[in-house]
Design a protein around this motif. Structure first.
Motif, short mmCIF file in Angstrom:
data_model
loop_
_atom_site.label_atom_id
_atom_site.label_comp_id
_atom_site.label_asym_id
_atom_site.label_seq_id
_atom_site.Cartn_x
_atom_site.Cartn_y
_atom_site.Cartn_z
N TYR A 82 -12.55 5.46 -62.32
CA TYR A 82 -13.58 5.60 -63.34
C TYR A 82 -14.91 6.07 -62.76
CZ TYR A 82 -10.36 3.12 -66.34
OH TYR A 82 -9.27 2.75 -67.06
N ARG A 83 -15.08 5.85 -61.49
CA ARG A 83 -16.33 6.29 -60.84
C ARG A 83 -16.25 7.73 -60.38
NH1 ARG A 83 -17.33 2.27 -56.28
NH2 ARG A 83 -15.23 1.52 -56.62
N VAL A 84 -15.10 8.11 -59.83
CA VAL A 84 -14.93 9.46 -59.29
C VAL A 84 -13.60 10.00 -59.77
CG1 VAL A 84 -14.76 10.87 -57.20
CG2 VAL A 84 -16.22 8.85 -57.21
N ARG A 85 -13.65 11.24 -60.31
CA ARG A 85 -12.41 11.89 -60.73
C ARG A 85 -12.55 13.38 -60.48
NH1 ARG A 85 -10.19 10.51 -66.48
NH2 ARG A 85 -10.08 8.49 -65.45
N ASP A 86 -11.56 13.94 -59.83
CA ASP A 86 -11.55 15.36 -59.50
C ASP A 86 -12.83 15.79 -58.77
OD1 ASP A 86 -9.06 15.66 -60.75
OD2 ASP A 86 -10.01 15.97 -62.70
N THR A 97 -18.59 12.60 -59.46
CA THR A 97 -19.07 11.22 -59.48
C THR A 97 -19.53 10.86 -60.88
OG1 THR A 97 -21.30 11.91 -58.88
CG2 THR A 97 -19.80 11.32 -57.07
N LYS A 98 -19.71 9.58 -61.14
CA LYS A 98 -20.16 9.06 -62.44
C LYS A 98 -19.28 9.57 -63.58
CE LYS A 98 -24.86 9.12 -60.66
NZ LYS A 98 -26.13 9.81 -60.71
N HIS A 99 -18.00 9.67 -63.33
CA HIS A 99 -17.09 10.27 -64.30
C HIS A 99 -17.09 9.52 -65.64
CE1 HIS A 99 -13.44 11.55 -66.32
NE2 HIS A 99 -13.68 12.69 -65.73
N LEU A 100 -17.11 8.21 -65.61
CA LEU A 100 -17.11 7.43 -66.85
C LEU A 100 -18.31 7.80 -67.72
CD1 LEU A 100 -15.83 5.16 -68.54
CD2 LEU A 100 -17.29 3.57 -67.29
N VAL A 101 -19.46 7.92 -67.12
CA VAL A 101 -20.67 8.27 -67.88
C VAL A 101 -20.57 9.68 -68.43
CG1 VAL A 101 -23.17 8.59 -67.73
CG2 VAL A 101 -22.08 6.69 -66.54
N ARG A 102 -20.10 10.60 -67.60
CA ARG A 102 -19.97 11.99 -68.05
C ARG A 102 -19.02 12.08 -69.25
NH1 ARG A 102 -22.10 15.32 -63.83
NH2 ARG A 102 -22.20 14.21 -61.86
N ASP A 151 -22.21 20.20 -72.18
CA ASP A 151 -21.47 20.28 -70.91
C ASP A 151 -22.37 20.72 -69.77
OD1 ASP A 151 -19.18 19.41 -72.10
OD2 ASP A 151 -18.20 21.38 -72.17
N THR A 152 -23.35 21.54 -70.06
CA THR A 152 -24.28 22.00 -69.02
C THR A 152 -25.00 20.82 -68.39
OG1 THR A 152 -24.62 24.03 -70.28
CG2 THR A 152 -26.21 23.54 -68.55
N VAL A 153 -25.38 19.87 -69.21
CA VAL A 153 -26.08 18.69 -68.69
C VAL A 153 -25.10 17.73 -68.03
CG1 VAL A 153 -27.45 16.67 -69.35
CG2 VAL A 153 -27.93 18.89 -70.39
N ARG A 154 -24.00 17.46 -68.70
CA ARG A 154 -23.05 16.46 -68.18
C ARG A 154 -22.41 16.87 -66.86
NH1 ARG A 154 -18.46 15.02 -70.91
NH2 ARG A 154 -18.25 17.10 -71.73
N TRP A 155 -22.17 18.14 -66.65
CA TRP A 155 -21.43 18.60 -65.48
C TRP A 155 -22.30 19.37 -64.49
CZ3 TRP A 155 -17.24 15.93 -65.18
CH2 TRP A 155 -16.63 15.48 -66.34
N ARG A 156 -23.59 19.16 -64.54
CA ARG A 156 -24.45 19.88 -63.60
C ARG A 156 -24.21 19.40 -62.18
NH1 ARG A 156 -30.36 17.11 -63.99
NH2 ARG A 156 -29.58 15.04 -63.58
#
Length: 116
Positions: free
Chosen positions: A32-36, A39-44, A53-58
């Motif tokens: 839940y913390r790191v995926r692919d 980091t912060k995957h749960l929050v994203r 998506d531009t903000v979430r995946w910057r």
């Protein structure tokens, strides 16, 4: 620093500095913390409906600290220079005047603060 930041419309609070948030994320399973590699995957994933998506995946991280310091230095040049020109100022009981002059000159030129 918060008072100076507020004067310029900058909010210095960082939600990731809240102890409860840090403790919560440290207790989460790693998937839940790191995926692919993100980091912060749960929050994203959670904010998919609220943020683009531009903000979430910057990938860059902005830090306003230097810009704020530069603005303060720019606006405080007259008082700073007055202290540097007054060797009798009370602050020189605690600070080395030559080091302060070097650091101030470095800051004015846009360089990093010289720590020694």
């Amino acid at each position: 620093m918060a008072r100076v930041a507020g004067r310029h419309g900058v909010d210095t609070r960082d939600p990731w500095d809240d102890r409860r948030v840090v403790e919560f994320f440290l207790r989460l399973p790693l998937q839940y913390r790191v995926r692919d590699g993100w980091t912060k995957h749960l929050v994203r994933a959670t904010f998919a409906d609220d943020l683009s998506d531009t903000v979430r995946w910057r990938i860059g991280k902005e830090h306003l600290g230097w810009q704020l310091k530069a603005r303060v230095i720019q606006q405080m040049q007259v008082p700073f220079q007055a202290y540097l020109d007054n060797p009798a100022a009370s602050c020189w009981r605690f600070l080395d005047l030559e080091i302060a002059r070097k650091r101030y000159a470095s800051a004015l030129s846009g360089g990093a603060f010289a720590w020694r």
